[in-house]
Write a protein that holds these residues in place. Sequence first.
Motif, PDB file in Angstrom:
ATOM      1  N   TYR A 151       0.839  -1.208   0.000  1.00 15.16           N
ATOM      2  CA  TYR A 151       0.000   0.000   0.000  1.00 15.16           C
ATOM      3  C   TYR A 151       0.871   1.255   0.000  1.00 15.16           C
ATOM      4  O   TYR A 151       0.546   2.235  -0.675  1.00 15.16           O
ATOM      5  CB  TYR A 151      -0.926  -0.012   1.211  1.00 15.16           C
ATOM      6  N   PHE A 152       1.992   1.214   0.734  1.00 14.88           N
ATOM      7  CA  PHE A 152       2.896   2.367   0.759  1.00 14.88           C
ATOM      8  C   PHE A 152       3.438   2.650  -0.647  1.00 14.88           C
ATOM      9  O   PHE A 152       3.494   3.805  -1.085  1.00 14.88           O
ATOM     10  CB  PHE A 152       4.045   2.098   1.725  1.00 14.88           C
ATOM     11  N   ILE A 153       3.842   1.600  -1.366  1.00 15.72           N
ATOM     12  CA  ILE A 153       4.352   1.786  -2.729  1.00 15.72           C
ATOM     13  C   ILE A 153       3.226   2.251  -3.646  1.00 15.72           C
ATOM     14  O   ILE A 153       3.419   3.114  -4.517  1.00 15.72           O
ATOM     15  CB  ILE A 153       4.978   0.476  -3.241  1.00 15.72           C
ATOM     16  N   GLN A 154       2.031   1.667  -3.446  1.00 17.61           N
ATOM     17  CA  GLN A 154       0.886   2.057  -4.264  1.00 17.61           C
ATOM     18  C   GLN A 154       0.557   3.536  -4.073  1.00 17.61           C
ATOM     19  O   GLN A 154       0.161   4.230  -5.023  1.00 17.61           O
ATOM     20  CB  GLN A 154      -0.318   1.201  -3.885  1.00 17.61           C
ATOM     21  N   LEU A 155       0.742   4.042  -2.846  1.00 18.39           N
ATOM     22  CA  LEU A 155       0.514   5.465  -2.586  1.00 18.39           C
ATOM     23  C   LEU A 155       1.464   6.334  -3.397  1.00 18.39           C
ATOM     24  O   LEU A 155       1.111   7.452  -3.789  1.00 18.39           O
ATOM     25  CB  LEU A 155       0.681   5.763  -1.093  1.00 18.39           C
ATOM     26  N   GLY A 156       2.682   5.836  -3.636  1.00 16.77           N
ATOM     27  CA  GLY A 156       3.619   6.574  -4.484  1.00 16.77           C
ATOM     28  C   GLY A 156       3.091   6.722  -5.900  1.00 16.77           C
ATOM     29  O   GLY A 156       3.178   7.808  -6.509  1.00 16.77           O
ATOM     30  N   TYR A 157       2.509   5.632  -6.434  1.00 18.70           N
ATOM     31  CA  TYR A 157       1.897   5.713  -7.763  1.00 18.70           C
ATOM     32  C   TYR A 157       0.714   6.677  -7.762  1.00 18.70           C
ATOM     33  O   TYR A 157       0.564   7.503  -8.671  1.00 18.70           O
ATOM     34  CB  TYR A 157       1.417   4.321  -8.208  1.00 18.70           C
ATOM     35  N   VAL A 158      -0.139   6.558  -6.734  1.00 20.36           N
ATOM     36  CA  VAL A 158      -1.333   7.405  -6.647  1.00 20.36           C
ATOM     37  C   VAL A 158      -0.934   8.875  -6.536  1.00 20.36           C
ATOM     38  O   VAL A 158      -1.547   9.751  -7.168  1.00 20.36           O
ATOM     39  CB  VAL A 158      -2.202   6.978  -5.448  1.00 20.36           C
ATOM     40  N   GLU A 458      22.433  -2.864  14.915  1.00 21.52           N
ATOM     41  CA  GLU A 458      22.225  -1.700  14.067  1.00 21.52           C
ATOM     42  C   GLU A 458      20.859  -1.793  13.401  1.00 21.52           C
ATOM     43  O   GLU A 458      20.250  -2.873  13.329  1.00 21.52           O
ATOM     44  CB  GLU A 458      23.321  -1.596  12.998  1.00 21.52           C
ATOM     45  N   THR A 459      20.387  -0.661  12.921  1.00 21.97           N
ATOM     46  CA  THR A 459      19.102  -0.654  12.226  1.00 21.97           C
ATOM     47  C   THR A 459      19.225  -1.354  10.872  1.00 21.97           C
ATOM     48  O   THR A 459      20.288  -1.335  10.250  1.00 21.97           O
ATOM     49  CB  THR A 459      18.617   0.789  11.996  1.00 21.97           C
ATOM     50  N   ILE A 460      18.152  -1.972  10.445  1.00 22.57           N
ATOM     51  CA  ILE A 460      18.076  -2.574   9.113  1.00 22.57           C
ATOM     52  C   ILE A 460      17.108  -1.741   8.293  1.00 22.57           C
ATOM     53  O   ILE A 460      15.912  -1.685   8.593  1.00 22.57           O
ATOM     54  CB  ILE A 460      17.606  -4.038   9.179  1.00 22.57           C
ATOM     55  N   SER A 461      17.613  -1.091   7.282  1.00 21.38           N
ATOM     56  CA  SER A 461      16.787  -0.197   6.465  1.00 21.38           C
ATOM     57  C   SER A 461      15.719  -0.982   5.718  1.00 21.38           C
ATOM     58  O   SER A 461      15.951  -2.125   5.299  1.00 21.38           O
ATOM     59  CB  SER A 461      17.651   0.575   5.466  1.00 21.38           C
ATOM     60  N   PRO A 462      14.544  -0.390   5.537  1.00 12.21           N
ATOM     61  CA  PRO A 462      13.477  -1.100   4.805  1.00 12.21           C
ATOM     62  C   PRO A 462      13.861  -1.309   3.348  1.00 12.21           C
ATOM     63  O   PRO A 462      14.445  -0.427   2.714  1.00 12.21           O
ATOM     64  CB  PRO A 462      12.277  -0.152   4.930  1.00 12.21           C
ATOM     65  N   GLN A 463      13.532  -2.484   2.830  1.00 12.54           N
ATOM     66  CA  GLN A 463      13.851  -2.828   1.444  1.00 12.54           C
ATOM     67  C   GLN A 463      12.547  -2.949   0.664  1.00 12.54           C
ATOM     68  O   GLN A 463      12.019  -4.049   0.455  1.00 12.54           O
ATOM     69  CB  GLN A 463      14.668  -4.123   1.404  1.00 12.54           C
ATOM     70  N   PHE A 464      12.040  -1.805   0.257  1.00 11.52           N
ATOM     71  CA  PHE A 464      10.760  -1.788  -0.432  1.00 11.52           C
ATOM     72  C   PHE A 464      10.832  -2.465  -1.800  1.00 11.52           C
ATOM     73  O   PHE A 464       9.822  -2.944  -2.304  1.00 11.52           O
ATOM     74  CB  PHE A 464      10.276  -0.341  -0.605  1.00 11.52           C
ATOM     75  N   SER A 465      12.015  -2.475  -2.403  1.00 10.59           N
ATOM     76  CA  SER A 465      12.141  -3.033  -3.754  1.00 10.59           C
ATOM     77  C   SER A 465      11.878  -4.530  -3.790  1.00 10.59           C
ATOM     78  O   SER A 465      11.588  -5.087  -4.851  1.00 10.59           O
ATOM     79  CB  SER A 465      13.540  -2.740  -4.308  1.00 10.59           C
ATOM     80  N   LYS A 466      11.974  -5.200  -2.655  1.00  5.62           N
ATOM     81  CA  LYS A 466      11.733  -6.647  -2.625  1.00  5.62           C
ATOM     82  C   LYS A 466      10.254  -6.994  -2.764  1.00  5.62           C
ATOM     83  O   LYS A 466       9.910  -8.135  -3.065  1.00  5.62           O
ATOM     84  CB  LYS A 466      12.282  -7.239  -1.325  1.00  5.62           C
ATOM     85  N   VAL A 467       9.388  -6.025  -2.518  1.00  6.54           N
ATOM     86  CA  VAL A 467       7.948  -6.260  -2.662  1.00  6.54           C
ATOM     87  C   VAL A 467       7.531  -5.770  -4.048  1.00  6.54           C
ATOM     88  O   VAL A 467       7.621  -4.579  -4.354  1.00  6.54           O
ATOM     89  CB  VAL A 467       7.155  -5.518  -1.565  1.00  6.54           C
TER      90      VAL A 467
END
Length: 660
Positions: A151-158, A458-467
Amino acid sequence: GCNPLAETGRSKLQNQRAVLNQQILRAVRMRAGAENLLRATTNNKVREQVLLELSFVNSDLQILKEELEGLNISVEVYQNTKETFSIPLVPLGLKETKEVDFTLPLKDFILEHYSEDSSEYEDEIADLMDLRQACRTPSRDEAGIEMLISYFIQLGYVENRFFPPTRHMGVLFTWYDSFTGVPVCQQNLLLEKASILFNIGALYTQIGTRCNRQTQAGLENAVDAFQRAAGVLSYLKETFTHTPSYDMSPAMLNVLVKMMLAQAQECVFEQIGLPGIRNEFFTLVKMTQEVAKVGEVYMLVNTAMNQEPVKENIPYSWSKLAQIKSDHYKALAHYFISTILCDHELQSGDDEDEQEKALSQLYDYMPEGLMVLTILKDKVQRKQLGKAHLRKAIVYHEEALRVCGLCKKLRNIDVLQEVLMAAHKRSLLKYAQQETEDDFLSLIQAPDILPKTEHKIETISPQFSKVKVKDFFHRLGPLTVFSAKQRWTAPRTIRIHQEAGELGFSLKGGSPVQIYCLDPACSAASMGLKEGDYIVSVGGVDCKWLGVNEVLEKFNSVGEQAIEIEVISCQDTAASMHSKSATYSVGMQKTYSLICLAMDEDKTDQTKKAPLKLPFLSWGTKNRQKAASTLCLPSAVAGSSRTKKKLSPFTLLNTEGSLY
């Protein structure tokens, strides 16, 4: 998403949170109205009645805030269901939101901006709304995380397709603060994206607390989940600055990131000690430093929680739990080192140099008159220092129990009380075994222990490209061309005849193809075809996604026959705004927020003073002063109605760096 009507412990908590949010909203509206009335009236009798009403409203808000804090510390619901003897971990509750209807705004925009039949996109709009609704109740697993990211990625398209930088779409997003319950309402899609990111981080924390901490795999998953939660929250802090919600403010997010990393460090220590802690010199040295590290990170978390402006909104029980954990794990560190000194005497076959080196790494300094090698060899000094560490361990244990007893919410967590009391009794028993009649001669003070870990968290950055996500509105055309920033003419129909096998123009570009090298004498040019036009349809077939070769094949397939094409022309586009994640004041829609933060007047640029704006819930004349909302919910209004109030940074929309 999960069934919103399912009677699970987690769903009951979220439903209670939603009810509390509505009650807080009503109370805040009443207070805002009373504050405005207080400023408007000069009648002393009316002022007395309003002040009395305000005291009742603020009392109600205090009670509601305490109930919301109770939900935030209801950690038992989120823990693993199996029997465990571990201090509970703290998850974040999901932010609540209201339903949003995209139908009319998006259909109107498709018809107006893209000149297409908006009824053909009803299914896509319904899919978007269904996905948003499902994101309100995500499952507590990787599938739930993937859905929120989708949904977060879809919001980028929208955002790129339907939200131009120069106008409002009329879609109002409402999200409730996770800690105060106060709503924030905006027509800005960035509020929606930031809130979804917060919920991704919150869901990771719930997954981490749900892991079975009695197995190595469970602890590894918990560490990974808390690191990913910290990574998402850190990404939110860096990407969306100056958000109008307290739970997403940079200071609060900074505290939450530290808390998640501390919980990951705690799970690492449990992972090391899961097989059992051998009563062996070097093993105990390692465990001493590891557990001291856990105590240190929780001390930093507790310090951060007690700083302004976080202190007023962080749950009181969270701050006290961080203090308890800090004291508890510091006590364990002193207990382990006392075990080293009391139970392990230097034998003839032991490596003296290695033991001296290992023990010296535990201290920043030694008590006056003592040396590490002397302590290892001298039985009396060794025992005295060991007992000094035991005394310090007992002091820390007693402080942890005292703080736990002072907090009503923590007193009711049985497993927390059991763990603290068991550790305290163990230290007391150890001390009783070492007690002798000459204890009054021992004046050694146990030095502090240096924390150290071999497992850096350490923090692990979100990997949105995997979805992998497909744009719901893919049929509108390539996003690089068909976006809200580009303005287009309505499609024009051109009838084309091939003359001697020639079209009279060339094609270039990717998808869609563009008219190039147009012969002004050709029939197509006489019918209105222009250089640079984009072909969107050939023979009634949509070709927005077709390349040059595919479009030429369609022309060649009809031979000498006439064929109709539809073309569009690009209009002049307005100057685009900055492409940063933080929104800017140029063309910015008004923020309807029921909360505000105080800021120093001397830090405000005097040359860029913004006019005072009326709050969302105020009534009265336009020139009346803005009603003040307070950082801490229960507050009283005192003083003259003519007292000048400090402006909120969320009302200063003329500053280029302000968000929302």
